[in-house]
Design a protein around this motif. Structure first.
Motif, short mmCIF file in Angstrom:
data_model
loop_
_atom_site.label_atom_id
_atom_site.label_comp_id
_atom_site.label_asym_id
_atom_site.label_seq_id
_atom_site.Cartn_x
_atom_site.Cartn_y
_atom_site.Cartn_z
N TYR A 12 -1.03 -11.34 -25.81
CA TYR A 12 0.30 -11.11 -26.37
C TYR A 12 0.22 -10.21 -27.60
CZ TYR A 12 5.11 -12.07 -27.78
OH TYR A 12 6.43 -11.95 -28.12
N LYS A 13 -0.55 -10.62 -28.60
CA LYS A 13 -0.75 -9.79 -29.78
C LYS A 13 -2.24 -9.66 -30.07
CE LYS A 13 3.52 -11.05 -32.27
NZ LYS A 13 4.05 -11.70 -33.48
N ALA A 14 -2.57 -8.58 -30.77
CA ALA A 14 -3.96 -8.36 -31.17
C ALA A 14 -3.98 -7.72 -32.56
CB ALA A 14 -4.69 -7.48 -30.18
N ARG A 15 -4.93 -8.14 -33.38
CA ARG A 15 -5.14 -7.56 -34.71
C ARG A 15 -6.63 -7.26 -34.88
NH1 ARG A 15 0.25 -7.02 -35.65
NH2 ARG A 15 1.33 -9.00 -35.89
N TRP A 16 -6.93 -6.25 -35.67
CA TRP A 16 -8.31 -6.04 -36.07
C TRP A 16 -8.74 -7.14 -37.03
CZ3 TRP A 16 -11.16 -3.12 -33.28
CH2 TRP A 16 -10.71 -1.90 -32.75
N ARG A 17 -9.99 -7.52 -36.96
CA ARG A 17 -10.53 -8.52 -37.87
C ARG A 17 -10.92 -7.84 -39.18
NH1 ARG A 17 -15.75 -12.63 -37.08
NH2 ARG A 17 -15.25 -13.95 -38.89
N VAL A 18 -9.91 -7.54 -39.98
CA VAL A 18 -10.10 -6.94 -41.30
C VAL A 18 -9.22 -7.69 -42.30
CG1 VAL A 18 -10.76 -4.66 -40.45
CG2 VAL A 18 -8.35 -5.17 -40.82
N VAL A 19 -9.66 -7.72 -43.54
CA VAL A 19 -8.94 -8.45 -44.58
C VAL A 19 -7.68 -7.69 -44.98
CG1 VAL A 19 -9.08 -9.29 -46.97
CG2 VAL A 19 -11.03 -9.58 -45.41
N ASN A 20 -6.58 -8.43 -45.12
CA ASN A 20 -5.27 -7.88 -45.43
C ASN A 20 -4.98 -8.08 -46.92
OD1 ASN A 20 -2.53 -7.39 -45.76
ND2 ASN A 20 -1.86 -9.09 -44.46
N THR A 21 -5.18 -7.03 -47.73
CA THR A 21 -4.93 -7.16 -49.16
C THR A 21 -3.53 -6.70 -49.55
OG1 THR A 21 -6.02 -5.02 -49.56
CG2 THR A 21 -7.35 -7.02 -49.80
#
Length: 332
Positions: A308-317
């Motif tokens: 359904y959804k996908a995000r990169w595994r990176v920190v969101n500052t």
């Protein structure tokens, strides 16, 4: 022996490099992790078909590096609540990458430790929950499309599925919610409206106050997420378009005309701008089996999943302070 010691030293050096962080060269960009060839390049995917959240290393033969299921014993979710996590709808990396904040259309919301996979807190928001966000005092706000409302939960890792919560905050067809750490504001979009709220940061009586409402160029808002590396822009999707929304000017800039995009994301240099675009895999019109870049090239595909959804595994500052660690109102 010297050869062995030298090899061990080189391995330790490489391991340290993988965890190092370099500051941004510009005040308008986020700090980004240093990425070497050995660094995993992972996607966080809501795999609804298999009722799980997975991490996939697309730089290493699409290896599944992590999996979470509400029904697994490690999740520590009681049997009567496991159904809340049907059709997982969102998985956000929070607390400097140590936790995932997840929601599901079944109504569930959970804060999951990446290392132990335990849901250290979970509850029921209902109403086809599509998104959640971490607030600065450790509370969580959810967005539910059916009935159209936001709701704030007081997170208490000692209490599950019985948290203190606010009354529903009406917002027709709201699909998303994003915190802006720098400006201490909350953004959410539903139908053709994008609304901006302030948060009183109260543990005893949490509340949102509407500050501004923007009318989108078109309706049916779906995904809203920070643009990696920007301190001012959010990705915004609807049924036929991808935009960037500038939080300081209020401008909507068209990026691409395309249909059925459920999520869009970016990462540091070397990471594609990606979208999860529904293609009706398995007869479910809202799912897909692939992640594309914005030019339509396949970044990842797996015929056995329905994502359904996908995000990169990176920190969101954009949303959270650098080095943010787990905290809660009830047990500071």
């Amino acid at each position: 022996m010297k050869t062995l010691l030298l090899a061990a030293s080189m391995l330790m050096t490489l391991a340290c490099k993988r965890d190092s962080v370099a500051p941004s060269a510009s005040n308008n960009t986020q700090s980004a992790s240093v990425h070497t060839e050995a660094t995993p390049k992972e996607l966080i995917i809501c795999d609804q078909k298999n009722a799980r959240i997975i991490m996939v290393d697309v730089a290493n033969n699409n290896t599944v590096t992590w999996e979470w299921k509400a029904t697994a014993s490690y999740a520590m979710i009681r049997s009567g609540a496991q159904g809340w996590f049907s059709n997982l709808s969102e998985a956000k990396l929070v607390y400097n990458g140590s936790y995932i904040l997840a929601t599901a259309s079944g109504g569930g919301v959970a804060l999951i430790s990446v290392s132990s996979k335990k849901a250290i807190w979970y509850d029921y928001a209902g109403g086809n929950t599509h998104s959640a966000e971490l607030l600065p005092n450790g509370n969580v706000v959810t967005a539910s499309t059916t009935g159209g409302y936001l709701m704030i939960f007081t997170v208490d890792s000692y209490i599950n599925d019985n948290s203190a919560q606010t009354a529903p905050i009406s917002f027709q067809d709201v699909h998303n919610v994003v915190w802006d750490h720098s400006r201490q504001l909350l953004y959410a979009a539903g139908k053709d409206k994008l609304k901006v709220f302030s948060y009183n940061n109260s543990c005893d009586a949490p509340a949102l106050t509407l500050k501004k409402t923007y009318t989108m160029p078109e309706g049916d808002a779906h995904d809203l997420f920070p643009v990696y590396g920007s301190t001012t822009d959010l990705w915004l999707t609807n049924s036929g378009h991808i935009y960037k929304f500038n939080v300081t000017t209020g401008a909507f800039t068209l990026v691409k005309t395309t249909s059925a995009v459920k999520s869009v994301d970016a990462g540091p240099s070397g990471y594609a701008n990606i979208m999860a675009q529904a293609n009706g895999v398995g007869g479910e019109t809202w799912r897909t089996d692939r992640i594309l870049d914005l030019s339509g090239n396949i970044v990842y595909q797996n015929a056995s999943i329905g994502l359904y959804k996908a995000r990169w595994r990176v920190v969101n500052t954009f949303s959270y302070p650098t080095g943010d660690k787990f905290h809660e109102c009830t047990h500071p």
